[in-house]
Enzyme design. Sequence first.
Site, PDB file in Angstrom:
ATOM      1  NE  ARG A  19      -2.181  -1.138   3.476  1.00  0.00           N
ATOM      2  CZ  ARG A  19      -2.537  -0.927   4.731  1.00  0.00           C
ATOM      3  NH1 ARG A  19      -3.676  -0.359   5.005  1.00  0.00           N
ATOM      4  NH2 ARG A  19      -1.763  -1.298   5.714  1.00  0.00           N
ATOM      5  CG  ASN A  37      -3.948  -4.257   3.281  1.00  0.00           C
ATOM      6  OD1 ASN A  37      -3.387  -4.188   2.199  1.00  0.00           O
ATOM      7  ND2 ASN A  37      -3.281  -4.280   4.416  1.00  0.00           N
TER       8      ASN A  37
END
Length: 91
Positions: A19, A37
């Site tokens: 990320r 996520n």
Amino acid sequence: MNRMVKLIIQGKVQGVSYRRWFAQQAEELELKGYVKNLTTGEVEALVAGDELIIEELLQRSWLGPSRAEVSGIIQTPVQPDAHLKEFKILY
């Protein structure tokens, strides 16, 4: 030409700083949206910007950070959202 796409990034993409890496790439390319996520072990990203710049991000997304192993990226076009002003990591 502006475009917005939702991505589902599959593979070993959680617990490897994917990320953060993805957000850095998107910010460098001056794209808007988010990355987060999913409970499935995948990463979801919403990306808005110039079509050619999004394509560049897609190519980079296959590489990811060194510990990531991307096995697939599912793309879904979505309606552009003029309210997106930045790129964020969602938790």
